[in-house]
Design a protein around this motif. Structure first.
Motif, mmCIF file in Angstrom:
data_model
loop_
_atom_site.group_PDB
_atom_site.id
_atom_site.type_symbol
_atom_site.label_atom_id
_atom_site.label_comp_id
_atom_site.label_asym_id
_atom_site.label_seq_id
_atom_site.Cartn_x
_atom_site.Cartn_y
_atom_site.Cartn_z
ATOM 1 N N ARG A 45 4.052 -2.492 -35.810
ATOM 2 C CA ARG A 45 4.551 -3.494 -36.755
ATOM 3 C C ARG A 45 4.234 -4.928 -36.337
ATOM 4 N N ALA A 46 3.557 -5.112 -35.205
ATOM 5 C CA ALA A 46 3.394 -6.450 -34.635
ATOM 6 C C ALA A 46 2.748 -7.435 -35.607
ATOM 7 N N GLU A 47 1.669 -7.038 -36.235
ATOM 8 C CA GLU A 47 0.966 -7.981 -37.120
ATOM 9 C C GLU A 47 1.814 -8.344 -38.334
ATOM 10 N N GLU A 48 2.525 -7.343 -38.862
ATOM 11 C CA GLU A 48 3.393 -7.614 -40.015
ATOM 12 C C GLU A 48 4.523 -8.561 -39.617
ATOM 13 N N LEU A 49 5.106 -8.344 -38.435
ATOM 14 C CA LEU A 49 6.182 -9.217 -37.966
ATOM 15 C C LEU A 49 5.683 -10.640 -37.758
ATOM 16 N N LEU A 50 4.517 -10.785 -37.122
ATOM 17 C CA LEU A 50 3.974 -12.120 -36.860
ATOM 18 C C LEU A 50 3.592 -12.837 -38.146
ATOM 19 N N SER A 51 3.249 -12.076 -39.174
ATOM 20 C CA SER A 51 2.932 -12.719 -40.457
ATOM 21 C C SER A 51 4.164 -13.374 -41.065
ATOM 22 N N ARG A 52 5.365 -12.904 -40.655
ATOM 23 C CA ARG A 52 6.617 -13.506 -41.114
ATOM 24 C C ARG A 52 7.058 -14.645 -40.209
ATOM 25 N N GLY A 53 6.379 -14.821 -39.082
ATOM 26 C CA GLY A 53 6.734 -15.881 -38.137
ATOM 27 C C GLY A 53 6.961 -15.289 -36.760
ATOM 28 N N ALA A 54 6.639 -16.061 -35.741
ATOM 29 C CA ALA A 54 6.746 -15.572 -34.360
ATOM 30 C C ALA A 54 8.173 -15.165 -34.019
ATOM 31 N N GLU A 55 9.164 -15.823 -34.612
ATOM 32 C CA GLU A 55 10.559 -15.514 -34.275
ATOM 33 C C GLU A 55 10.910 -14.078 -34.645
ATOM 34 N N ALA A 56 10.337 -13.574 -35.747
ATOM 35 C CA ALA A 56 10.593 -12.182 -36.151
ATOM 36 C C ALA A 56 10.057 -11.219 -35.093
ATOM 37 N N TYR A 57 8.865 -11.516 -34.567
ATOM 38 C CA TYR A 57 8.285 -10.655 -33.529
ATOM 39 C C TYR A 57 9.140 -10.666 -32.266
ATOM 40 N N TRP A 58 9.533 -11.880 -31.814
ATOM 41 C CA TRP A 58 10.285 -11.970 -30.563
ATOM 42 C C TRP A 58 11.665 -11.332 -30.683
ATOM 43 N N ALA A 59 12.274 -11.409 -31.858
ATOM 44 C CA ALA A 59 13.571 -10.760 -32.062
ATOM 45 C C ALA A 59 13.437 -9.247 -31.919
ATOM 46 N N GLU A 60 12.370 -8.687 -32.501
ATOM 47 C CA GLU A 60 12.140 -7.242 -32.397
ATOM 48 C C GLU A 60 11.801 -6.844 -30.963
ATOM 49 N N ALA A 61 11.017 -7.684 -30.280
ATOM 50 C CA ALA A 61 10.659 -7.378 -28.886
ATOM 51 C C ALA A 61 11.899 -7.364 -28.004
#
Length: 198
Positions: free
Chosen positions: A118-134
């Motif tokens: 899901r990394a690319e989809e999360l980053l497309s919503r903004g880096a904060e979405a990716y870091w929250a999931e990580a």
């Protein structure tokens, strides 16, 4: 230079400028990661940061110092980041690289593979979405590890923590600590794999 060392070197320079501990806000950390990914040299960032510090340091004692942030130098590297974008097309997709990194004997491998997918989809919503999931993936993984290893990680995090600066909101400080925990855990426990720190 790996992303963690790059960010920590920038954090040290900011710490000297602010006279505070090694804490990067999530916004500053995201900028630094973007510069690292775009191939902006560490010395270029530090030189630009020192120039801004010299320009914003008050000439008289007691004068208010302007808050030093990486956002003050963002414009200096924006064109370089744009020029680097075509090169990124030739690189393997981010998710594929993260899936490769999580195929090894990684604790909580299923959790990290799910994040990789899901990394690319999360980053497309903004880096904060990716870091929250990580961070959420890390919490689930830590529950599976022996307590002594988790305690060792806690000690490592406390050693690098700095008190919350007076001008930093609690939410920003909390997110900064989460990024530091991800970095410390990757270094100490090998989870997440370093590739997940982008």
């Amino acid at each position: 230079m790996d992303p963690r060392s790059y960010i920590e070197a920038i954090a040290q320079e900011l710490s000297r400028a602010r006279g505070r501990g090694l804490v990067l806000s999530p916004a500053d950390a995201q900028l630094a990661l973007g510069w690292h990914a775009a191939g902006v040299g560490l010395e270029d960032v530090l030189d630009e940061l020192r120039r801004v510090v010299r320009r914003t340091t008050p000439a008289t004692r007691g004068a208010t110092q302007f808050r030093i942030s990486l956002q003050l130098i963002e414009g200096a590297f924006a064109s370089r980041r744009r020029r680097k974008k075509p090169l990124a097309v030739q690189a393997p997709p981010l998710s594929a690289g993260l899936l490769d990194a999580s195929r090894a004997d990684v604790p909580g491998r299923d959790v990290w593979q799910a994040l990789a997918a899901r990394a690319e989809e999360l980053l497309s919503r903004g880096a904060e979405a990716y870091w929250a999931e990580a961070f959420s993936a890390l919490k689930r993984t830590l529950r599976e590890l022996p307590r002594e290893r988790v305690r060792d990680l806690g000690r490592a995090l406390r050693a690098r923590m700095a008190p919350r600066p007076p001008g930093m909101g609690r939410e920003v400080y909390r997110k900064s600590l989460q990024l530091q925990l991800l970095s410390a855990s990757s270094e100490r426990l090998g989870v997440p794999p370093r590739e997940f720190l982008l």
